[in-house]
Design an enzyme around this catalytic site. Structure first.
Site, PDB file in Angstrom:
ATOM      1  N   ASN A 118       0.799  -1.236   0.000  1.00  0.00           N
ATOM      2  CA  ASN A 118       0.000   0.000   0.000  1.00  0.00           C
ATOM      3  C   ASN A 118       0.832   1.288   0.000  1.00  0.00           C
ATOM      4  O   ASN A 118       0.398   2.305  -0.532  1.00  0.00           O
ATOM      5  CB  ASN A 118      -1.010  -0.006   1.162  1.00  0.00           C
ATOM      6  N   GLU A 162       4.272  -4.284  12.195  1.00  0.00           N
ATOM      7  CA  GLU A 162       3.258  -3.247  11.944  1.00  0.00           C
ATOM      8  C   GLU A 162       2.108  -3.950  11.248  1.00  0.00           C
ATOM      9  O   GLU A 162       2.171  -4.225  10.051  1.00  0.00           O
ATOM     10  CB  GLU A 162       3.822  -2.163  11.023  1.00  0.00           C
ATOM     11  N   CYS A 193      -3.441   0.879   6.879  1.00  0.00           N
ATOM     12  CA  CYS A 193      -3.606   0.069   8.089  1.00  0.00           C
ATOM     13  C   CYS A 193      -4.217   0.867   9.239  1.00  0.00           C
ATOM     14  O   CYS A 193      -4.975   0.330  10.026  1.00  0.00           O
ATOM     15  CB  CYS A 193      -2.273  -0.516   8.503  1.00  0.00           C
ATOM     16  N   GLU A 218       7.746   2.482  14.646  1.00  0.00           N
ATOM     17  CA  GLU A 218       8.497   3.020  13.532  1.00  0.00           C
ATOM     18  C   GLU A 218       8.354   4.537  13.608  1.00  0.00           C
ATOM     19  O   GLU A 218       7.422   5.045  14.221  1.00  0.00           O
ATOM     20  CB  GLU A 218       7.961   2.474  12.200  1.00  0.00           C
TER      21      GLU A 218
HETATM   22  N1  LIG Z   1      -2.397  -3.585   7.786  1.00  0.00           N
HETATM   23  C1  LIG Z   1      -1.584  -3.495   6.798  1.00  0.00           C
HETATM   24  O1  LIG Z   1      -0.706  -2.662   6.799  1.00  0.00           O
HETATM   25  C2  LIG Z   1      -1.752  -4.422   5.677  1.00  0.00           C
HETATM   26  C3  LIG Z   1      -2.808  -5.310   5.671  1.00  0.00           C
HETATM   27  N2  LIG Z   1      -2.979  -6.135   4.635  1.00  0.00           N
HETATM   28  C4  LIG Z   1      -4.135  -7.035   4.648  1.00  0.00           C
HETATM   29  O2  LIG Z   1      -3.706  -8.324   4.293  1.00  0.00           O
HETATM   30  C5  LIG Z   1      -4.421  -8.799   3.164  1.00  0.00           C
HETATM   31  C6  LIG Z   1      -3.502  -9.636   2.308  1.00  0.00           C
HETATM   32  O3  LIG Z   1      -2.509  -8.847   1.688  1.00  0.00           O
HETATM   33  P1  LIG Z   1      -1.035  -9.401   1.503  1.00  0.00           P
HETATM   34  O4  LIG Z   1      -0.247  -8.476   0.680  1.00  0.00           O
HETATM   35  O5  LIG Z   1      -1.109 -10.828   1.053  1.00  0.00           O
HETATM   36  O6  LIG Z   1      -0.496  -9.303   3.001  1.00  0.00           O
HETATM   37  P2  LIG Z   1       0.583 -10.159   3.752  1.00  0.00           P
HETATM   38  O7  LIG Z   1       0.600  -9.727   5.161  1.00  0.00           O
HETATM   39  O8  LIG Z   1       0.414 -11.606   3.495  1.00  0.00           O
HETATM   40  O9  LIG Z   1       1.955  -9.720   3.037  1.00  0.00           O
HETATM   41  C7  LIG Z   1       2.804  -8.696   3.480  1.00  0.00           C
HETATM   42  C8  LIG Z   1       4.228  -9.041   3.104  1.00  0.00           C
HETATM   43  O10 LIG Z   1       4.620 -10.259   3.716  1.00  0.00           O
HETATM   44  C9  LIG Z   1       5.115 -11.175   2.744  1.00  0.00           C
HETATM   45  N3  LIG Z   1       4.795 -12.534   3.195  1.00  0.00           N
HETATM   46  C10 LIG Z   1       3.667 -13.242   2.970  1.00  0.00           C
HETATM   47  N4  LIG Z   1       3.742 -14.446   3.592  1.00  0.00           N
HETATM   48  C11 LIG Z   1       4.944 -14.488   4.218  1.00  0.00           C
HETATM   49  C12 LIG Z   1       5.605 -15.465   5.005  1.00  0.00           C
HETATM   50  N5  LIG Z   1       5.045 -16.634   5.282  1.00  0.00           N
HETATM   51  N6  LIG Z   1       6.823 -15.184   5.486  1.00  0.00           N
HETATM   52  C13 LIG Z   1       7.403 -13.990   5.247  1.00  0.00           C
HETATM   53  N7  LIG Z   1       6.832 -13.033   4.482  1.00  0.00           N
HETATM   54  C14 LIG Z   1       5.616 -13.272   3.982  1.00  0.00           C
HETATM   55  C15 LIG Z   1       4.416 -10.753   1.478  1.00  0.00           C
HETATM   56  O11 LIG Z   1       5.104 -11.234   0.342  1.00  0.00           O
HETATM   57  C16 LIG Z   1       4.454  -9.255   1.609  1.00  0.00           C
HETATM   58  O12 LIG Z   1       5.721  -8.745   1.265  1.00  0.00           O
HETATM   59  C17 LIG Z   1      -4.940  -7.549   2.491  1.00  0.00           C
HETATM   60  O13 LIG Z   1      -6.088  -7.821   1.797  1.00  0.00           O
HETATM   61  C18 LIG Z   1      -5.182  -6.639   3.654  1.00  0.00           C
HETATM   62  O14 LIG Z   1      -6.441  -6.855   4.203  1.00  0.00           O
HETATM   63  C19 LIG Z   1      -2.111  -6.137   3.583  1.00  0.00           C
HETATM   64  C20 LIG Z   1      -1.053  -5.273   3.536  1.00  0.00           C
HETATM   65  C21 LIG Z   1      -0.809  -4.319   4.579  1.00  0.00           C
HETATM   66  C1  LIG Z   2       2.634   5.382   6.030  1.00  0.00           C
HETATM   67  N1  LIG Z   2       1.585   5.280   6.996  1.00  0.00           N
HETATM   68  C2  LIG Z   2       2.096   5.600   8.319  1.00  0.00           C
HETATM   69  C3  LIG Z   2       0.531   6.202   6.638  1.00  0.00           C
HETATM   70  C4  LIG Z   2       0.962   3.981   7.000  1.00  0.00           C
HETATM   71  C5  LIG Z   2       1.921   2.815   7.064  1.00  0.00           C
HETATM   72  C6  LIG Z   2       1.231   1.551   7.470  1.00  0.00           C
HETATM   73  C7  LIG Z   2       0.378   0.949   6.424  1.00  0.00           C
HETATM   74  O1  LIG Z   2      -0.717   1.415   6.133  1.00  0.00           O
HETATM   75  O2  LIG Z   2       0.804  -0.067   5.874  1.00  0.00           O
END
Ligand SMILES: NC(=O)C1=CN([C@@H]2O[C@H](COP(=O)(O)OP(=O)(O)OC[C@H]3O[C@@H](n4cnc5c(N)ncnc54)[C@H](O)[C@@H]3O)[C@@H](O)[C@H]2O)C=CC1
Ligand SMILES: C[N+](C)(C)CCCC(=O)O
Length: 527
Positions: free
Chosen positions: A190, A287, A321, A501
């Protein structure tokens, strides 16, 4: 004879490597003034030992999409064990050099990186739009935040210091704030560049090296960052990028030469990262997700509260997030609030993210779009009322017909037990609920396993601070929302994460303290 042949071989191998490095045109030059609908990237997107490197396993390449058009931008082969090992070793070699520099010297290099990034801000922002789908307006703001992050930690680097502690008998101790070594960063899609900077700038400022794995959905700008650090003068290998998904990520988390993992993403993946890190007793920063409450009291300045609710829900197509997606409005002002929020939501210009006037671009992927639309359907089934949006959106420009757009959505009639109120949607969907008293709303706001952020709108100063104190979340915004900054700590309570962070607090998470105890007299031995 044999030895001579071998020498020749190594000499030519060395020359070839040198030539390859010298002949590489920086990625951002190739992507200069990027536009939608035309980019096809064939360049390797891994980076270690100071150069872009092709992954060997071209067979399992995954397509990377352009969210605004649905076109394939490139195919991304994941790094395997051997490549991850090379990147980590390259980081370790650089760490040995970099950690010996003074903070002032490290800061100077980082400042140069910030200067270069600022000079190319618009070009980098355009690449972010192509790869992420967010609007150019927001992407420019994001890259500006990245520049500030590097500048801030450049300034922190020379201030790192230990403590002097006086002990009895003239003895004393001092602490040295030392780097951890090779840190791994794993990012989400994101905020591709911002997240790479939020992890690497403090890591590098503290004297560490980093191997960074971006999300396979947004792999490009981290490589641009690597090239900028190199141009600014960091040693080859100090910041490396390995591409891939879960498997590559888990290879990084398990690597014995890695001291720390900093992860941004979903809660389920964060738990896995923590488990893997535990096997090697590695430190983690997590995070993770959120379902943050935004509480609007009837004594608020209503127009600001409405604007705040929009800022809390619709930046980056709602894929943030810390978004305040559970909007609690005191019952007396609910009708006016809803009328105003719906009017403004309907007026959000969705479409071509490169255009100046656009305020909402495309979601990251087709599955993400389907998932978010599914949440809206589920909410309706459970009794919520869609006041606006929540539909797929097809822009008039034929180029954008295959893009992952939707209209921003406001849901009314929500209850705390609905899926849309309990789960992180990660899309432009705001759930609104009435409340009556402060006590009641605090209890409902805290009734979640998440604890990333929160917000409150009120003109009552005492109430604002009381509510901030009682909300179980890592951040509370008073009379605004999402006013994050590199100078303030950011991180979650409860299942939203561990560690901080940004801000000075982050130093604790990229250094370790060594205590040195000094005897000034004779040894009093019991033996
Ligand atoms: N709260 C947040 O900041 C975020 C929440 N999400 C949520 O998660 C859902 C899925 O999105 P994803 O991109 O698949 O999130 P994810 O949390 O699975 O992936 C984030 C990162 O972790 C890596 N990753 C995945 N599995 C891993 C493992 N077993 N070991 C180490 N690294 C690993 C991914 O390649 C990516 O770089 C989204 O639909 C959203 O709802 C996604 C991204 C950010
Ligand atoms: C950059 N910031 C602080 C707005 C969000 C970073 C966390 C996230 O949404 O993945």
């Amino acid at each position: 004879m044999h030895a001579r042949l071998l020498r020749h071989f190594f000499f030519f191998f060395f020359l070839r490597q040198k030539f390859l490095k010298m002949s590489q045109q920086p990625l951002l030059q190739l992507l200069h003034n990027a536009s939608l609908g035309s980019l096809e990237l064939k360049e390797p997107l891994n980076f270690w030992c100071g150069a872009r490197v092709q992954a060997r396993s071209a067979g399992n390449a995954e397509p990377v999409y352009e969210p605004a058009t649905g076109r394939v931008l490139c195919d991304l082969p994941p790094c395997g064990a051997e490549e991850v090992d090379q990147a980590v070793r390259s980081a370790h070699a650089a760490y040995l050099k970099w950690s010996r520099l003074s903070g002032m010297e490290r800061g100077r290099v980082l400042l140069e990186a910030a200067r270069i990034m600022r000079e190319r801000l618009v070009d980098i922002a355009k690449v972010e739009v192509v790869n992420n789908g967010k609007t150019l307006t927001e992407a420019k703001g994001n890259i500006h935040m990245a520049v500030q992050g590097i500048e801030y930690f450049a300034g922190i680097a020379p201030t790192l210091a230990g403590q002097h502690i006086q002990m009895p008998g003239g003895c004393f101790a001092y602490t040295r704030r030392e780097p951890l070594g090779v840190c791994v960063g794993i990012g989400a899609w994101n905020f591709p560049l911002v997240l790479a900077v939020m992890k690497s700038a403090p890591a590098l400022a503290c004297g560490n090296a980093m191997v960074y794995k971006p999300s396979p959905m947004a792999p490009i700008t981290a490589v641009i960052l690597a090239e900028i650090y190199k141009e600014a003068g960091v040693p080859d290998g100090l910041f490396n990028v390995v591409q891939g998904g879960a498997e590559t990520g888990s290879l990084l988390c398990h690597h014995p030469m890695v001291a720390k993992v900093s992860f941004t993403g979903s809660v389920p993946t964060g738990k896995k990262v923590m488990e893997m890190a535990a096997k090697g007793v590695k430190q983690v920063t997590l995070e993770l997700g959120g379902k943050s409450p935004l509480i609007i009291f009837k004594d608020c300045e209503l127009e600001n509260a409405v604007k705040g609710a929009l800022m809390a829900n619709f930046l980056t197509q709602g894929q943030v997030c810390c978004n305040g997606t559970r909007v609690y409005v005191q019952r007396d002002i609910l009708p006016q609030f809803l009328e105003e929020v719906v009017k403004r939501t309907k007026a959000i210009a969705v479409g071509d993210p490169m255009l100046d006037g656009t305020r909402m671009g495309a979601l990251i992927s087709r599955p993400q779009l389907d998932k978010v639309l599914g949440f809206v359907k589920e909410a309706q089934k459970q009794g919520a009322r869609v006041l606006c949006g929540g539909e797929p959106f097809v822009p008039s420009d034929p180029k954008l017909k295959g893009g992952y757009f939707m209209s921003p959505c406001v849901l009314d009639n929500c209850r705390d037990d609905m899926t849309c109120v309990k789960e992180e949607i990660f899309g432009p969907v705001m759930s609104v609920m009435p409340f009556d008293t402060e006590e009641e709303v605090l209890q409902r706001a805290n009734n979640t396993t998440f604890g990333l952020a929160s917000g409150v709108f009120t003109r009552d100063v005492a109430r604002a601070h009381r509510v901030a104190e009682n909300l179980q979340a890592g951040t509370c915004f008073i009379n605004n929302y999402n006013t994050n900054s590199v100078v303030v700590p950011f991180g979650g309570y409860k299942m939203s994460g561990i560690g901080k962070e940004n801000g000075q607090a982050v130093i604790e998470y990229y250094t370790q303290l060594k205590t040195v105890v000094v005897e000034m007299g004779d040894v009093q031995s019991l033996f």
